[in-house]
Structure formats: C-alpha cells, structure tokens
Design an enzyme around this catalytic site. Structure first.
Site, PDB file in Angstrom:
ATOM      1  N   CYS A 295       0.799  -1.241   0.000  1.00 43.27           N
ATOM      2  CA  CYS A 295       0.000   0.000   0.000  1.00 43.27           C
ATOM      3  C   CYS A 295       0.824   1.279   0.000  1.00 43.27           C
ATOM      4  O   CYS A 295       0.761   2.054  -0.949  1.00 43.27           O
ATOM      5  CB  CYS A 295      -0.926  -0.014   1.209  1.00 43.27           C
ATOM      6  SG  CYS A 295      -2.140  -1.347   1.149  1.00 43.27           S
TER       7      CYS A 295
HETATM    8  N1  LIG Z   1      -3.038  -5.828   2.280  1.00 40.94           N
HETATM    9  C1  LIG Z   1      -3.453  -4.714   2.861  1.00 40.94           C
HETATM   10  O1  LIG Z   1      -3.078  -4.448   3.976  1.00 40.94           O
HETATM   11  C2  LIG Z   1      -4.403  -3.760   2.152  1.00 40.94           C
HETATM   12  C3  LIG Z   1      -4.991  -2.754   2.913  1.00 40.94           C
HETATM   13  C4  LIG Z   1      -5.858  -1.885   2.291  1.00 40.94           C
HETATM   14  C5  LIG Z   1      -6.103  -1.998   0.939  1.00 40.94           C
HETATM   15  N2  LIG Z   1      -5.503  -2.979   0.198  1.00 40.94           N
HETATM   16  C6  LIG Z   1      -5.832  -3.062  -1.221  1.00 40.94           C
HETATM   17  O2  LIG Z   1      -6.703  -4.157  -1.415  1.00 40.94           O
HETATM   18  C7  LIG Z   1      -6.448  -4.784  -2.674  1.00 40.94           C
HETATM   19  C8  LIG Z   1      -6.134  -6.253  -2.461  1.00 40.94           C
HETATM   20  O3  LIG Z   1      -4.963  -6.357  -1.698  1.00 40.94           O
HETATM   21  P1  LIG Z   1      -4.526  -7.685  -0.944  1.00 40.94           P
HETATM   22  O4  LIG Z   1      -3.433  -7.297  -0.022  1.00 40.94           O
HETATM   23  O5  LIG Z   1      -5.713  -8.395  -0.408  1.00 40.94           O
HETATM   24  O6  LIG Z   1      -3.934  -8.513  -2.170  1.00 40.94           O
HETATM   25  P2  LIG Z   1      -3.544 -10.083  -2.178  1.00 40.94           P
HETATM   26  O7  LIG Z   1      -2.510 -10.248  -3.208  1.00 40.94           O
HETATM   27  O8  LIG Z   1      -3.299 -10.558  -0.780  1.00 40.94           O
HETATM   28  O9  LIG Z   1      -4.891 -10.785  -2.650  1.00 40.94           O
HETATM   29  C9  LIG Z   1      -5.438 -10.603  -3.894  1.00 40.94           C
HETATM   30  C10 LIG Z   1      -5.990 -11.939  -4.372  1.00 40.94           C
HETATM   31  O10 LIG Z   1      -6.665 -11.716  -5.611  1.00 40.94           O
HETATM   32  C11 LIG Z   1      -6.494 -12.886  -6.400  1.00 40.94           C
HETATM   33  N3  LIG Z   1      -6.843 -12.532  -7.775  1.00 40.94           N
HETATM   34  C12 LIG Z   1      -6.172 -11.753  -8.645  1.00 40.94           C
HETATM   35  N4  LIG Z   1      -6.867 -11.626  -9.795  1.00 40.94           N
HETATM   36  C13 LIG Z   1      -8.008 -12.336  -9.641  1.00 40.94           C
HETATM   37  C14 LIG Z   1      -9.119 -12.604 -10.470  1.00 40.94           C
HETATM   38  N5  LIG Z   1      -9.237 -12.071 -11.693  1.00 40.94           N
HETATM   39  N6  LIG Z   1     -10.099 -13.408  -9.999  1.00 40.94           N
HETATM   40  C15 LIG Z   1     -10.015 -13.952  -8.766  1.00 40.94           C
HETATM   41  N7  LIG Z   1      -8.980 -13.719  -7.930  1.00 40.94           N
HETATM   42  C16 LIG Z   1      -7.996 -12.929  -8.366  1.00 40.94           C
HETATM   43  C17 LIG Z   1      -5.063 -13.280  -6.146  1.00 40.94           C
HETATM   44  O11 LIG Z   1      -4.834 -14.624  -6.453  1.00 40.94           O
HETATM   45  C18 LIG Z   1      -4.937 -12.991  -4.641  1.00 40.94           C
HETATM   46  O12 LIG Z   1      -5.220 -14.129  -3.868  1.00 40.94           O
HETATM   47  C19 LIG Z   1      -5.313  -3.995  -3.309  1.00 40.94           C
HETATM   48  O13 LIG Z   1      -5.853  -2.992  -4.142  1.00 40.94           O
HETATM   49  C20 LIG Z   1      -4.649  -3.343  -2.118  1.00 40.94           C
HETATM   50  O14 LIG Z   1      -3.990  -2.138  -2.462  1.00 40.94           O
HETATM   51  C21 LIG Z   1      -4.667  -3.869   0.790  1.00 40.94           C
END
Ligand SMILES: NC(=O)c1ccc[n+]([C@@H]2O[C@H](COP(=O)([O-])OP(=O)(O)OC[C@H]3O[C@@H](n4cnc5c(N)ncnc54)[C@H](O)[C@@H]3O)[C@@H](O)[C@H]2O)c1
Length: 437
Positions: free
Chosen positions: A274
């Site tokens: 992030c």
């Molecule tokens: N991790 C954090 O602390 C956090 C906090 C706030 C916001 N975010 C935001 O949330 C979003 C997700 O982040 P995250 O940390 O959960 O990511 P992550 O990589 O942990 O999880 C994302 C998941 O999406 C899956 N994926 C990708 N494309 C896909 C598709 N077309 N269909 C189905 N599954 C699919 C991946 O396999 C993965 O498991 C990002 O935009 C991030 O910036 C993350």
C-alpha cells in the site's frame, strides 16, 4: 418490484448472496465477516491453493484464525471457487484484487480489468458491484461503469456500482475489522444507499461520500498522508545524523505534545502493498492532468533512498571495525515489510540485502515469520538466532522489528548492531555495540 428495490430487501433480510473476488489479505477477512453476519458468501480466487485451504476450513492469513473459517464452513455460509460461474448467483460482488505497479512504476489495473471481465460475462439486473481495490480517482467511473453498461444495463436503475476502500491493517490487534469505519461512494445516490446498507451489517460505522471518485481519493489521501509523513521522519533522521542528534529521542519527545503532532517514525524504507504504491496511483493520475504531485514526488525520493542510506551506514560501521564490506558476514534481522507479519511485498530488507550483496557481503537473515526468501534468484533460508549465529556475524542489521525476537539476547551476543527501527530501545547493557539510524 424493481430489481434494485428487491436487492435492498434481500440485503435487509440477509438473504443477499455475497461474492468476493480476490481472497487475499483483504478479501478473506471481509468474506468471513459477511459469513459471520449471517450471509452466504462465495470467495473467488485464481489461486487453487487458497481455494483448497478455505474449502478445507483453514486459513493462510494471520489475522483470520482457521477456526473462524471452519465455523463459517460448518454453518454452510462460506465456500470458495476458482471458477467464477457462481458470480451470476451473487447479489453483491466485492472486488478485492491486487493493484500493484508495472515495471515502469505505473498503475497496473490489469487485475481489476480481468475481474471486471468475469463480472461482465455474468452481470444481470439487481446486482451491486463494489470495487474495494485501491486505485486512482476515476477508475470506477471510467473503467468499470462503461464496460458494465455496454451490456445494456443501466447503473443506478438496473444495477448498482460503488467504490468502498479497504482500510485493513494486517497484524493490528487494536482494531477489529468491524470497528474501523467503512467509507462508501456510489455511482448514484441509490448505489450509495445500497452499498451503505450492505456494509452496515459488518461495520459499526459506514461513512457515505457523494461519488465513487471521492471514495477513491479518500483512500489515496490516507496512504499518501502516511507516505509523506514517513518521508518527513526519514528526512529528519538524516538531519539528526548531520547534527549528531538521536532522532528517536527527538521524535519521542515531540510526541508528548498532546495536540497538533502525530508520531511517525523513520526506518529503512517503505514496504508493503500500500504505502509505497498507492501515492503513485495518485501522482500518475495527476500527471495526466498536467499537475505535478510535488509532495508525493519528494517523499518518494526520500523514502526510496533509505535502503541505500542504511547500506552505506552498515559499510561505515564495518569500516570502523577495519572490515571490508566485501566478504563481511551480515546478518539481517527481520525481513518482512512490517512487524509481526510474514509479508515480503516491497520489503526494504530486500533492497538492503541486494545493495550489500552487490558489494560482496555474505548475507544471512533471521525472521521467524519468513522461512525462506528469493533474493534475485538466490534462495535464502531463515537462520535461528543461536549464540553462534549472532557471534559469527560481523554486523547484525535490524531491518524489521518483531515481538518474537529477544533483542537483549541479540545485543548481548552480537559484536556490532545497526538498528534501523530502535528495536533495541529497552536494552540497557552493551549499548556501545549498537548504532541506531
Ligand atoms: N493488504 C493490505 O493491507 C491492504 C490494505 C488496504 C487496501 N488494500 C488493497 O486491497 C487490494 C487487495 O490487496 P490484498 O493485499 O488483499 O492482495 P492479495 O494479493 O493478498 O490478494 C489478492 C488476491 O486476488 C487474487 N486474484 C487476482 N486476480 C483475480 C481474479 N481475476 N479473480 C479472482 N482472484 C484474483 C489473487 O490470487 C490474490 O489471492 C489492493 O488494491 C490493495 O492495495 C490492501
């Protein structure tokens, strides 16, 4: 009854079926919250391994105990799938896919576009689609809505679309998911109303804003605020170094002011999915409007230079001990991007290790949360913090602080320590061995 009126009724009655696309750090906790609130939830992920773990009642996210997944499975309220066919059965679809940067450091919205394509194939009247992935202002309006409306359905009349940023903070025990207010901006007032309705079931407070763009900007402001303030703390650390002052003492004393000051700490650089990434989404968007995002650029410059600063300081320390970096044994303590997690995404430890390895240092690392890591094609394995491990290092570099590490023991046994986090603050003995950022 109009399809969206019926959706509102289904949400109120907890009859609405929830879909979550992307079952990662954000998606899995959200899916479990919805299941615990009494909804039927299907989690979609391309990663068959994650789907199998959920189906088996397990968890791969530290903040979500397997028992909660198992309970949701036992209650028949949670299932996971790699195939997105069941999206057509979901009344509410949350998109929680990654939004990283490309190699050239531009926003990579390809994951959003791919998820959107899966939704488009199955969209029908009466569904609510909520984008939760962090992205630049305008994504929902410019990317999402035209593709969904190309099916002939009208947003605000046949289907609803909203943006609701995610604020989860992995490993933060102080705030449960539901206690952090949820910001929601719909494409129309009805879209906002429906999104607020669904989130009221799982968040104590829901904060509506007037547009999807505003909700997208809220998230970017929050994380840009953090990146810039960390940049300031890092620059103050460089200033204190020149002035011969202890930056930690200065910041801690400033933080005793009960108003008008918020504590941010310096460190070896930014990490995670992030803080190093999100401000770039905003500056990229602003560039397209001929507006240079100067604060973001400056903070990025300062923050990205920190690993080099740390590597230089480690070199200086070895030099004081008449040891060349080339051939020196460097033990890096903590490689995850933040405390008490095993997440390596964008971790500054990788840059610190790379820079020192490029000068010939022999790198080993210890991190109870990261069993092994790939350093540019070289597999490194976690080393237990034995007396021998600590004694045989020419310098121990603390890059990430973890509660599981006994810093008293580290300082007692290691010959030299460079502490980029002030992790050794409570260690009284052998202070002469420790040099802080
Ligand atoms: N991790 C954090 O602390 C956090 C906090 C706030 C916001 N975010 C935001 O949330 C979003 C997700 O982040 P995250 O940390 O959960 O990511 P992550 O990589 O942990 O999880 C994302 C998941 O999406 C899956 N994926 C990708 N494309 C896909 C598709 N077309 N269909 C189905 N599954 C699919 C991946 O396999 C993965 O498991 C990002 O935009 C991030 O910036 C993350």
């Amino acid at each position: 009854m109009n399809a969206l009126t019926e959706l509102g009724r289904r949400i109120d009655a907890r009859e609405a079926r929830i879909g979550v696309i992307g079952m990662g750090y954000v998606g899995l906790p959200l899916a479990v919250e919805f299941a615990e609130a009494g909804f039927h939830v299907t989690g979609f992920d391309l990663d068959a391994g994650k789907v199998a773990v959920i189906q088996g009642g397990g968890s791969y996210i530290g903040d979500v105990p397997a028992a909660r997944v198992q309970a949701a499975r036992d209650a028949g309220r949670l299932e996971a799938a790699t195939d997105s066919t069941a999206l057509s059965k979901c009344d509410v679809i949350n998109v929680c896919v990654p939004t990283p940067l490309t190699k050239t450091k531009d926003p990579d919205v390809s994951f959003i576009a791919n998820a959107l394509e899966e939704i488009r194939k199955r969209i029908h009247a009466g569904q609510l689609v909520i984008l939760g992935s962090t992205t630049y202002p305008g994504t929902t309006q410019e990317l999402f809505i035209p593709i969904l409306e190309a099916t002939g359905l009208k947003v605000g009349e046949d289907l609803a679309v909203a943006f609701a940023p995610e604020r989860i903070d992995p490993a933060n025990k102080q705030f449960a998911v539901r206690s952090v207010p949820k910001v929601v901006g719909g494409a129309t007032p009805l879209c906002t109303e429906l999104a607020v309705k669904i989130f009221r079931h799982v968040f104590d407070e829901v904060v509506p804003v007037t547009s999807t763009q505003s909700a997208e900007m809220v998230k970017l402001l929050e994380n840009t605020f953090r990146a810039i303030n960390i940049g300031l703390a890092n620059e103050v650390a460089l200033m204190c170094d020149r002035l011969g002052l202890d930056v930690w003492e200065v910041i801690d004393a400033a933080a005793t002011k009960p108003y008008g000051f918020m504590k941010f700490q310096p460190g070896p650089g930014l990490g995670g999915h992030c803080i190093p990434v999100d401000p770039t989404y905003l500056s990229w968007k602003m560039k397209s409007l001929n507006f240079p995002a100067r604060f973001i650029d400056l903070a990025t410059e300062i923050n990205t230079a920190m690993p080099q600063y740390v590597a230089d300081k480690v070199g200086d320390l070895l030099n004081e001990d008449r040891i060349a970096v080339n051939g020196a044994r460097v033990l890096v303590l903590g490689v995850a991007y933040k405390s008490n997690v095993g997440d390596m995404r964008e971790s500054p430890a990788l840059d610190v290790m790379r820079l020192l390895a490029a000068k010939g240092a022999e790198i080993r690392y210890s991190d109870p949360h990261v069993p092994e890591l790939d350093l540019d094609g070289r597999l490194l394995k976690h080393a237990d913090l034995s007396d021998d491990e600590l004694q045989s290092a020419d310098v121990v570099v603390i890059v990430t602080e973890h509660d599981a590490v006994d810093y008293e023991h580290v300082v007692a046994k290691a010959g030299r320590i460079y502490d980029t986090r002030n992790a050794t603050r409570n260690v009284r003995e052998n202070r002469e061995k420790v040099r802080k950022l």
